[in-house]
Every structure is written in structure tokens, then in C-alpha cells.
Write a protein that holds these residues in place. Structure first.
Motif, PDB file in Angstrom:
ATOM      1  N   GLU A 105      12.353   0.063   6.367  1.00 31.43           N
ATOM      2  CA  GLU A 105      12.131  -0.587   7.662  1.00 31.43           C
ATOM      3  C   GLU A 105      12.964   0.075   8.747  1.00 31.43           C
ATOM      4  OE1 GLU A 105      12.750  -4.840   7.490  1.00 31.43           O
ATOM      5  OE2 GLU A 105      11.809  -4.907   5.503  1.00 31.43           O
ATOM      6  N   GLN A 110       6.989   2.315   7.351  1.00 32.88           N
ATOM      7  CA  GLN A 110       5.788   1.507   7.156  1.00 32.88           C
ATOM      8  C   GLN A 110       4.940   1.416   8.421  1.00 32.88           C
ATOM      9  OE1 GLN A 110       7.747  -1.881   5.086  1.00 32.88           O
ATOM     10  NE2 GLN A 110       5.891  -1.833   3.847  1.00 32.88           N
ATOM     11  N   GLU A 111       5.589   1.362   9.574  1.00 29.55           N
ATOM     12  CA  GLU A 111       4.865   1.279  10.846  1.00 29.55           C
ATOM     13  C   GLU A 111       4.084   2.554  11.127  1.00 29.55           C
ATOM     14  OE1 GLU A 111       7.852   0.443  13.772  1.00 29.55           O
ATOM     15  OE2 GLU A 111       8.720  -1.097  12.487  1.00 29.55           O
ATOM     16  N   LEU A 113       2.779   4.531   8.802  1.00 30.74           N
ATOM     17  CA  LEU A 113       1.728   4.754   7.814  1.00 30.74           C
ATOM     18  C   LEU A 113       0.507   3.880   8.063  1.00 30.74           C
ATOM     19  CD1 LEU A 113       3.978   4.750   4.619  1.00 30.74           C
ATOM     20  CD2 LEU A 113       3.054   6.744   5.801  1.00 30.74           C
ATOM     21  N   ALA A 118       0.779   2.414   3.451  1.00 31.18           N
ATOM     22  CA  ALA A 118       1.896   1.468   3.369  1.00 31.18           C
ATOM     23  C   ALA A 118       1.826   0.692   2.051  1.00 31.18           C
ATOM     24  CB  ALA A 118       1.888   0.512   4.560  1.00 31.18           C
ATOM     25  N   ASN A 119       0.613   0.324   1.629  1.00 34.28           N
ATOM     26  CA  ASN A 119       0.453  -0.333   0.334  1.00 34.28           C
ATOM     27  C   ASN A 119       0.886   0.597  -0.798  1.00 34.28           C
ATOM     28  OD1 ASN A 119      -0.540  -2.690   1.447  1.00 34.28           O
ATOM     29  ND2 ASN A 119      -2.678  -2.127   1.160  1.00 34.28           N
TER      30      ASN A 119
END
Length: 139
Positions: A105, A110-111, A113, A118-119
Motif C-alpha cells: 500500500e 495495488q492502485e 495495477l 491486483a488480484n
């Protein structure tokens, strides 16, 4: 170096990069440095379920520590799994289980992807924890 220290080193490295293009290049470069897996280790048992690309991770337990090796058929996932392997490989199962993935984070990965990637990232982190649990039960 502890897992926390390796995570902080990663956060610091990403903080120096000005944009996601540089971060993307950095992740790809990490993937190029990954040793990879021999073909006989690219099995269904080592395949991480939930990734858009094929990502394999193998674990070996020796001298009380867990060592990971991985590979992917995609350049970005290979870089991501390389990053995770560099942080978590060479530590005890308890150190891995006591750690968290908050650094992901902090670097904003994650943002950056797509939802499916992200999964896949989450599937990679779960697999690392799964190996730690499995080898802890064996020892």
C-alpha cells in the motif's frame, strides 16, 4: 536484514521515483534479475491460482529458513514476484507469518495495477504465507 527492513528499503526506493513509468521500469528490471525456475518446477502444484499470467513459486526449507524461487510468463508479474521473493526469502516461517504486506500500500502498487493484476498480487502474497504455514507445521 529483517523483513521489515527490506520492506522499508523498497518503500524508500519507490519514493525516489518520480512517476509510475519509472516504477514500472524498476519492477520489470527486478523481473529480469530473477533466476527463474527450471521447467520441471513449473508444475500445477507451484502455479499460483488467481493470476492473469502464469506465475509459479517454489519453496525450499533448509536450516530453519524458507527460500523462495519463482518465475512468470509475464514481464510485470515476474517483476512483482521477484520483489516479493527478495523480501521474504531467507527468513524463518515465523518471521514470514509475523510480517504484513502494508508496504505494498505504501508504494501504491495495488492502485497502479489493473484489478485482475491486483488480484494476482494478493494471490502471490497469500501463497507466500501458505508456504510459511505449511513448512511451520512440518518442522
Amino acid at each position: 536484514m529483517t523483513i521489515k527492513e527490506k520492506q522499508q528499503e523498497t518503500v524508500d526506493a519507490f519514493a525516489f521515483m518520480e512517476d509510475w513509468e519509472q516504477k514500472y521500469e524498476y519492477i520489470i528490471d527486478l523481473g529480469k534479475e530473477l533466476k527463474g525456475l527450471p521447467e520441471d518446477r513449473k508444475t500445477d502444484d507451484n502455479l499460483i491460482k488467481g493470476c492473469q499470467s502464469k506465475v509459479w513459486i517454489d519453496a525450499e526449507f533448509k536450516e530453519g529458513k524458507l527460500y523462495f524461487n519463482a518465475d512468470s510468463d509475464g514481464i510485470l508479474p515476474k517483476g512483482i514476484i521477484s520483489l516479493l521473493v527478495s523480501i521474504y526469502s531467507g527468513h524463518t516461517t515465523q518471521e514470514i507469518l509475523d510480517s504484513d504486506f502494508k508496504f505494498i500500500e505504501e508504494i501504491g502498487l495495488q492502485e497502479f495495477l489493473s484489478p485482475s493484476r491486483a488480484n494476482g498480487l494478493m494471490a502471490m502474497t497469500k501463497q507466500i504465507k501458505f508456504y510459511a504455514v505449511a513448512f511451520q507445521l512440518k518442522s
